[in-house]
Write a protein that holds these residues in place. Structure first.
Motif, PDB file in Angstrom:
ATOM      1  N   TYR A  40       0.837  -1.204   0.000  1.00 50.24           N
ATOM      2  CA  TYR A  40       0.000   0.000   0.000  1.00 50.24           C
ATOM      3  C   TYR A  40       0.875   1.258   0.000  1.00 50.24           C
ATOM      4  CZ  TYR A  40      -4.688  -1.982   0.536  1.00 50.24           C
ATOM      5  OH  TYR A  40      -5.882  -2.617   0.306  1.00 50.24           O
ATOM      6  N   TYR A  41       1.886   1.241   0.839  1.00 48.73           N
ATOM      7  CA  TYR A  41       2.799   2.389   0.903  1.00 48.73           C
ATOM      8  C   TYR A  41       3.521   2.575  -0.429  1.00 48.73           C
ATOM      9  CZ  TYR A  41       6.711   5.325   2.348  1.00 48.73           C
ATOM     10  OH  TYR A  41       7.636   6.344   2.435  1.00 48.73           O
ATOM     11  N   VAL A 174       9.217  -0.190  10.184  1.00 49.07           N
ATOM     12  CA  VAL A 174      10.653  -0.136  10.464  1.00 49.07           C
ATOM     13  C   VAL A 174      11.456  -0.349   9.184  1.00 49.07           C
ATOM     14  CG1 VAL A 174      12.556  -1.276  11.665  1.00 49.07           C
ATOM     15  CG2 VAL A 174      10.395  -0.852  12.859  1.00 49.07           C
ATOM     16  N   PHE A 175      11.061  -1.355   8.410  1.00 48.58           N
ATOM     17  CA  PHE A 175      11.789  -1.638   7.171  1.00 48.58           C
ATOM     18  C   PHE A 175      11.654  -0.496   6.173  1.00 48.58           C
ATOM     19  CE2 PHE A 175      12.184  -5.982   8.627  1.00 48.58           C
ATOM     20  CZ  PHE A 175      13.333  -6.427   7.986  1.00 48.58           C
ATOM     21  N   ILE A 176      10.434   0.051   6.031  1.00 52.95           N
ATOM     22  CA  ILE A 176      10.231   1.156   5.090  1.00 52.95           C
ATOM     23  C   ILE A 176      11.095   2.353   5.473  1.00 52.95           C
ATOM     24  CG2 ILE A 176       8.555   2.875   4.290  1.00 52.95           C
ATOM     25  CD1 ILE A 176       6.407   0.682   4.505  1.00 52.95           C
ATOM     26  N   MET A 265       7.127   5.808  10.475  1.00 51.46           N
ATOM     27  CA  MET A 265       6.918   5.081  11.719  1.00 51.46           C
ATOM     28  C   MET A 265       5.536   5.376  12.291  1.00 51.46           C
ATOM     29  SD  MET A 265       9.446   3.103  12.401  1.00 51.46           S
ATOM     30  CE  MET A 265       9.215   2.797  14.153  1.00 51.46           C
ATOM     31  N   GLY A 266       5.112   6.619  12.172  1.00 53.00           N
ATOM     32  CA  GLY A 266       3.769   6.983  12.613  1.00 53.00           C
ATOM     33  C   GLY A 266       2.702   6.269  11.812  1.00 53.00           C
ATOM     34  N   PHE A 267       2.953   6.133  10.512  1.00 57.11           N
ATOM     35  CA  PHE A 267       2.035   5.398   9.652  1.00 57.11           C
ATOM     36  C   PHE A 267       1.927   3.946  10.106  1.00 57.11           C
ATOM     37  CE2 PHE A 267       1.939   2.487   5.917  1.00 57.11           C
ATOM     38  CZ  PHE A 267       0.613   2.681   5.548  1.00 57.11           C
ATOM     39  N   GLY A 268       3.057   3.317  10.386  1.00 56.42           N
ATOM     40  CA  GLY A 268       3.048   1.936  10.851  1.00 56.42           C
ATOM     41  C   GLY A 268       2.314   1.794  12.177  1.00 56.42           C
ATOM     42  N   ALA A 269       2.474   2.788  13.077  1.00 57.93           N
ATOM     43  CA  ALA A 269       1.800   2.747  14.375  1.00 57.93           C
ATOM     44  C   ALA A 269       0.289   2.848  14.210  1.00 57.93           C
ATOM     45  CB  ALA A 269       2.320   3.873  15.268  1.00 57.93           C
TER      46      ALA A 269
END
Length: 418
Positions: A40-41, A174-176, A265-269
Motif C-alpha cells: 500500500y505504501y 521499520v523496514f520502510i 513510523m507513525g504510519f506503521g503505528a
C-alpha cells in the motif's frame, strides 16, 4: 498458582497441535500484513493517487470472492493440512516475484505503470490463494480443537491473527523507514519459508466428507445452509456491511501524508493500532471469557466500532486518531470472537470448507471491497467525509439488523456446545 489458573481458564492451550496451529496462523498473517502494508505504501508513493489504494484491495477481492465457493468444495474433499501447505508455497512464489519487482535492476528498466500493474497481478494471485487458505485453516481448527473448547480456542486463534496483524505493519514501518521496501519484502519470504516446520508437525487429518458430489450441487449445499441459518447469515452480513462502510485502514496513507503529517513510523503505528486494541481485549477475554448474552454484546461492539471510526475520521490530532483506531480494534475483537464462535458452533463438520468459503465471500467483500469503496468515496467526497459517512452507514446497519434478526440478538453459546 497463576499458571494453574491460566491453564484452567484456557484448556485449549494444552493441545500440542493447537499451539502449532497458532504459531502457523500468526506467522502467515504476520507476513501477509507486513507485505500488504509495504505494498500500500509503495503503490501510493509510485502513483500519489488515492484511487490506486482502492485498486489494490479490488485486485485481491475479485479472485477471493470468485474462487471461494469452488475452494470450499475442494477443501471439504481434501486433506486440510496439505491445502494450507500448498497455499504457503504459493505465497512464497508471489513474495519472490514482488521482491524482484523492487530490485534496482527492475525499477531502473521499467515504467511506473508496469511496476504498479505487476503488483496488482501478484495481489490478484494472492487473492486466489486466500480463497483456499481461509476455508482450509477454518476446517483444520475444527479438527484440532474439541467442540466444547471452541469459544476458548477461537479467542486464541483470533489473538494469533491479531498479533500478526499488529506486528506485521509495525515491522513493515521499520523496514520502510530504515531498510527499504526491497529488504522488507525479502524478510517476508524468509519468514514464510520457516513456517513449513510447524505446519508439517501437525498430523494429517481425516477427510470427513466421504461422498463425492457434483461440484455445483456441493457448492449449492453450502450456500443454502448459510441462507437458511438466520443467526449465522445475519452475523456475517453485519460484519460485511460494518467493515465495508466503516473501514478506514486503506486511507491511512492519505491521513499520514495530508491530514496528520506524520512520518513512516507513525504510519506503521496507526496501521497497527486496531490490532493493538484487539490484542489487549483478547488477552482480557482469556481470563474473562464471553459466556452471557453474546448476541447483544455483538451489536454493542459493532456500534462502538462505528462511533470510533467516525471520531477518527474528523480527528486532526495524531494521538486522538491512534486512540480511536485502538478502540475500534477493541470493539472489533469482541465481535470477531462472537461471530467466529457462532460460525464454528453452527457449521456441520462435513461442510466446514463450503460454509467457510461463503464466509470468505463476506469477509473479502467487507475488507478488500471496503478498501476499494474507501478509495472511491475518498476520491468523490474527500477523505474525511468518506470516513464519517461510512461510520454513519454502519450505525444504520446495526440498528436494522438488531430489529430484524431476534435470533442473533438472543443467541446463546451454551445451546449449541453439546
Amino acid at each position: 498458582m497463576f499458571l494453574k489458573k491460566f491453564i484452567t481458564k484456557n484448556p485449549s492451550l494444552t493441545i500440542k497441535e493447537f499451539k502449532l496451529f497458532l504459531l502457523s496462523r500468526f506467522g502467515i498473517i504476520f507476513c501477509l500484513n507486513m507485505q500488504s502494508t509495504i505494498l500500500y505504501y509503495w503503490v501510493y508513493q509510485l502513483t500519489n493517487n488515492k484511487l490506486s489504494l482502492g485498486l489494490v484491495g479490488l485486485a485481491e477481492v475479485i479472485p477471493a470472492i470468485g474462487f471461494s465457493l469452488l475452494a470450499g468444495h475442494y477443501v471439504d474433499e481434501s486433506e486440510k493440512r496439505k491445502v494450507v501447505l500448498t497455499c504457503l508455497s504459493g505465497y512464497i512464489i508471489t513474495g519472490v516475484v514482488l521482491f524482484f519487482l523492487a530490485t534496482p535492476y527492475f525499477t531502473e528498466n521499467s515504467t511506473t505503470n508496469t511496476i504498479v500493474y505487476l503488483i496488482y497481478g501478484m495481489v490478484f494471485i494472492g487473492g486466489i490463494l486466500r480463497a483456499f487458505y481461509g476455508p482450509a485453516m477454518f476446517s483444520l481448527f475444527g479438527l484440532i480443537v474439541p467442540r466444547e473448547l471452541y469459544t476458548n480456542g477461537t479467542s486464541w486463534s483470533s489473538m494469533s491473527w491479531q498479533l500478526g496483524a499488529v506486528i506485521g505493519p509495525l515491522v513493515a514501518g521499520v523496514f520502510i523507514a530504515s531498510l527499504g521496501i526491497q529488504k522488507g519484502l525479502l524478510f517476508v519470504i524468509l519468514i514464510l519459508l520457516m513456517l513449513f516446520l510447524p505446519l508439517t508437525l501437525i498430523n494429517k487429518k481425516p477427510i470427513l466428507k466421504k461422498e463425492k458430489e457434483p461440484i455445483l450441487h456441493s457448492i449449492t449445499e453450502g450456500v443454502k445452509f448459510v441462507v437458511k441459518t438466520p443467526e449465522l447469515l445475519a452475523a456475517q452480513l453485519l460484519d460485511m456491511f460494518s467493515v465495508l462502510f466503516g473501514g478506514a485502514i486503506a486511507l491511512l496513507p492519505v491521513y499520514q501524508k495530508e491530514i496528520l503529517h506524520i512520518n513512516e513510523m507513525g504510519f506503521g503505528a496507526l496501521r497497527a493500532a486496531p490490532g493493538i486494541g484487539a490484542i489487549l481485549t483478547l488477552g482480557l477475554l482469556s481470563f474473562l471469557p464471553l459466556k452471557t448474552q453474546p448476541g447483544k454484546k455483538l451489536f454493542l461492539c459493532v456500534t462502538g466500532f462505528a462511533l470510533s471510526i467516525i471520531v477518527f475520521g474528523i480527528s486532526t490530532n495524531v494521538y486522538l486518531s491512534f486512540f480511536m483506531l485502538l478502540l475500534s480494534g477493541m470493539f472489533d475483537a469482541v465481535s470477531v470472537v462472537i461471530r467466529s464462535t457462532i460460525l464454528q458452533l453452527l457449521t456441520p463438520d462435513a461442510m466446514r470448507g463450503r460454509v467457510s468459503a461463503v464466509n470468505t465471500i463476506f469477509v473479502s467483500s467487507s475488507n478488500e471491497l471496503g478498501d476499494f469503496e474507501s478509495g472511491v468515496m475518498a476520491n468523490w467526497l474527500g477523505t474525511v467525509r468518506a470516513v464519517v459517512v461510512g461510520g454513519c452507514l454502519t450505525l444504520g446497519v446495526v440498528a436494522f439488523t438488531f430489529v430484524k434478526v431476534p435470533k442473533l440478538r438472543n443467541f446463546k453459546f451454551e445451546k449449541h456446545q453439546t
